[in-house]
Design a protein around this motif. Sequence first.
Motif, short mmCIF file in Angstrom:
data_model
loop_
_atom_site.label_atom_id
_atom_site.label_comp_id
_atom_site.label_asym_id
_atom_site.label_seq_id
_atom_site.Cartn_x
_atom_site.Cartn_y
_atom_site.Cartn_z
N ASN A 36 -22.49 22.81 5.82
CA ASN A 36 -21.55 22.48 6.88
C ASN A 36 -22.04 21.25 7.65
O ASN A 36 -23.23 21.12 7.94
CB ASN A 36 -21.41 23.66 7.86
CG ASN A 36 -20.70 24.84 7.24
OD1 ASN A 36 -19.96 24.70 6.27
ND2 ASN A 36 -20.92 26.02 7.80
N GLY A 37 -21.10 20.35 7.97
CA GLY A 37 -21.47 19.14 8.69
C GLY A 37 -21.93 18.01 7.81
O GLY A 37 -22.33 16.96 8.32
N ALA A 38 -21.87 18.19 6.49
CA ALA A 38 -22.33 17.14 5.58
C ALA A 38 -21.36 15.97 5.50
O ALA A 38 -21.74 14.87 5.07
CB ALA A 38 -22.55 17.72 4.18
N GLY A 39 -20.10 16.19 5.88
CA GLY A 39 -19.10 15.12 5.83
C GLY A 39 -18.12 15.26 4.69
O GLY A 39 -17.34 14.34 4.43
N LYS A 40 -18.09 16.41 4.04
CA LYS A 40 -17.24 16.59 2.86
C LYS A 40 -15.75 16.53 3.22
O LYS A 40 -14.98 15.82 2.58
CB LYS A 40 -17.58 17.93 2.18
CG LYS A 40 -19.05 18.14 1.88
CD LYS A 40 -19.32 19.43 1.17
CE LYS A 40 -18.92 20.68 1.94
NZ LYS A 40 -19.68 20.84 3.21
N GLN A 208 -25.34 15.31 2.42
CA GLN A 208 -26.12 15.84 3.52
C GLN A 208 -26.06 14.82 4.66
O GLN A 208 -26.37 13.64 4.46
CB GLN A 208 -27.56 16.08 3.09
CG GLN A 208 -28.48 16.69 4.13
CD GLN A 208 -28.44 18.19 4.16
OE1 GLN A 208 -27.71 18.73 4.98
NE2 GLN A 208 -29.18 18.85 3.30
N SER A 209 -25.59 15.24 5.83
CA SER A 209 -25.55 14.37 7.01
C SER A 209 -24.83 13.06 6.76
O SER A 209 -25.27 11.99 7.19
CB SER A 209 -26.98 14.10 7.51
OG SER A 209 -27.63 15.31 7.84
N GLY A 210 -23.72 13.13 6.05
CA GLY A 210 -22.89 11.95 5.84
C GLY A 210 -23.38 10.99 4.78
O GLY A 210 -22.85 9.87 4.67
#
Length: 246
Positions: A36-40, A208-210
């Motif tokens: 979650n929050g990876a930017g997918k 991961q992290s955008g």
Amino acid sequence: MLEIQRLRAGYGGITILWDVDLRFAAGQLTAIIGPNGAGKTTLLRTISGLLPIQGGDIRLRGKSLRNVPAWDMPGHGMVLVPEGRLVFKDMTVEENLRMGAFVPAARSWVADGLERAYTLFPKLAQRRRQLAGSLSGGEAQMLALGRGLMAEPQLLLIDEPSLGLAPVISQELFACLEALKREGKTIVLVEQSTRSALAVADHVYLMQSGKVLLSQPAASVELEALHDLYFSREAAVAGAPSPSPA
């Protein structure tokens, strides 16, 4: 078919994607996984025109999508099946499906499109006159996918189709994705289940992290090593050992 070059995007002044480079080959299913929050989801929303491009470019068949609005994307052969189903709850199943064929080129084959959707998802045929708001989560996901196919897209962007669904329903949906891939559809799949994604994918990206941490053919991915990479940063932040993948 679709190429993303040094893409930056986000929400307002907040950048989520940082110089992302991706390629999606025609006729293949490419899985994008990550925590979650990876930017997918941000990535899919930017590709489909729902979010503006802050930097870089997105090119479909060599042509930039920078100035193409979201409502024109189906006319370019691309459809987003969003996370959370997002069906029209006060419309019937069949009315929802017909809404997917609003592109002028698709209107002439609505009858064929409906027949195909009901063949792929027999449960929808049984509930064709039923309000979409009364469907189960799995049926609503089938409807969202069937609606997307009504535009006869060449490229499908599918966001978290198995989220919140029972395993048996998830298996039905992934069997449908396999069938669509055999038909030659190009599919970009954002999926929470790494095991299910690897089973159907031709290529896998881990975000991961955008940023993209891994790009590899699915057949050569080692699941344990993938999970180690998937969870490593989250574990470091929490100061705890990596959780065991389901």
